[in-house]
Design an enzyme around this catalytic site. Sequence first.
Site, PDB file in Angstrom:
ATOM      1  N   GLU A 131     -38.827  97.098  -9.006  1.00 54.06           N
ATOM      2  CA  GLU A 131     -38.462  97.869  -7.795  1.00 54.06           C
ATOM      3  C   GLU A 131     -39.640  98.733  -7.339  1.00 54.06           C
ATOM      4  OE1 GLU A 131     -35.497  98.384  -5.640  1.00 54.06           O
ATOM      5  OE2 GLU A 131     -35.450  96.407  -6.537  1.00 54.06           O
ATOM      6  N   HIS A 134     -34.585  90.260 -11.034  1.00 56.14           N
ATOM      7  CA  HIS A 134     -35.891  90.932 -10.878  1.00 56.14           C
ATOM      8  C   HIS A 134     -36.968  90.289 -11.774  1.00 56.14           C
ATOM      9  CE1 HIS A 134     -33.549  94.177  -8.992  1.00 56.14           C
ATOM     10  NE2 HIS A 134     -34.687  94.773  -8.654  1.00 56.14           N
ATOM     11  N   CYS A 193     -27.439  88.902  -7.998  1.00 59.16           N
ATOM     12  CA  CYS A 193     -27.617  89.937  -9.016  1.00 59.16           C
ATOM     13  C   CYS A 193     -26.694  89.591 -10.172  1.00 59.16           C
ATOM     14  CB  CYS A 193     -27.232  91.286  -8.405  1.00 59.16           C
ATOM     15  SG  CYS A 193     -27.217  92.656  -9.558  1.00 59.16           S
TER      16      CYS A 193
HETATM   17  N1  DGL Z   1     -31.300  92.219 -10.244  1.00 62.03           N
HETATM   18  C1  DGL Z   1     -30.191  92.638 -10.975  1.00 62.03           C
HETATM   19  C2  DGL Z   1     -29.670  91.590 -11.931  1.00 62.03           C
HETATM   20  O1  DGL Z   1     -29.855  90.416 -11.688  1.00 62.03           O
HETATM   21  C3  DGL Z   1     -29.997  94.022 -11.451  1.00 62.03           C
HETATM   22  C4  DGL Z   1     -31.120  94.919 -11.715  1.00 62.03           C
HETATM   23  C5  DGL Z   1     -30.652  96.333 -11.740  1.00 62.03           C
HETATM   24  O2  DGL Z   1     -30.426  96.855 -10.650  1.00 62.03           O
HETATM   25  O3  DGL Z   1     -30.483  96.886 -12.834  1.00 62.03           O
HETATM   26  O4  DGL Z   1     -29.043  91.893 -12.901  1.00 62.03           O
END
Ligand code: DGL
Length: 258
Positions: free
Chosen positions: A153, A187, A74
């Site tokens: 999501e 994401h 993330c």
């Molecule tokens: N997948 C996450 C990223 O790489 C965060 C997405 C989120 O929860 O806002 O930043």
Amino acid sequence: MSNNQPIAVFDSGVGGISILRELIKHMPNENYIYYGDSANAPYGSKSHDEIKYATLKNAAMLINMGAKALVVACNTATSVAIDDIRRLYSDIPVIGVEPALKPAVQFKPNSTILVMATPTTLSESKFSSLMSRYGETSKIIPLPCRRLAKMVEDGILEGDIIDEYLGELFKPYKDVHIDSIVLGCTHYPFVKKSILKMFDYKVELFDGAYGTAKETKRRLYEKNLQSEQTENGSIDIMTSADINKFSELAHKLLNADI
Ligand code: DGL
């Protein structure tokens, strides 16, 4: 520490599956635990302290479960808390993910690069350092995407809702020639096709999955921690939200054609 202990991978939700896919591609014989903190997603609209708290909690849980390495899949959690995790767990490899600006800049000198990421990732000091390192030779435009991770999501990868949102996001740049887009949130690779559809010319996309997988492999070798299994390893999926719903989407994304 046994070499067959799992590699733990986590994200605010299903986004980190884009990293898990690449890890499996490079190291199919490893065992994996994937944790999606979907009950708290999206992280990108939370405060710095809330993100740090959730991230440290996830890291502690996964390390207590016996992870031999931790991949923070993330960008948002990496920006906020990777230094703290490394300080707390200095005995195991801790790998983070950051916007893939380096390959984008190397791909074409003096190019115009859009960086799509959560507002938090773009406002943290790690991104400012990346900008100062790579912003001299290219025009880098940060593009905060408040709603995109949540759409993924919710399993929305294509269709009118996402087209309309992306249309609004890219509108200010309709008269600018964009050479490449950095997907600075794990994401976003799942909506690559919807993003590319917005341009009537060729735009290169870059994400952090390949770099993260390569770095994880390197760090395991360095510590002599690579799996000794000859068969494909196991993949355990966990979440703080509804496991049936999460697991269905996670498996769909694990096998998606992106
Ligand atoms: N997948 C996450 C990223 O790489 C965060 C997405 C989120 O929860 O806002 O930043």
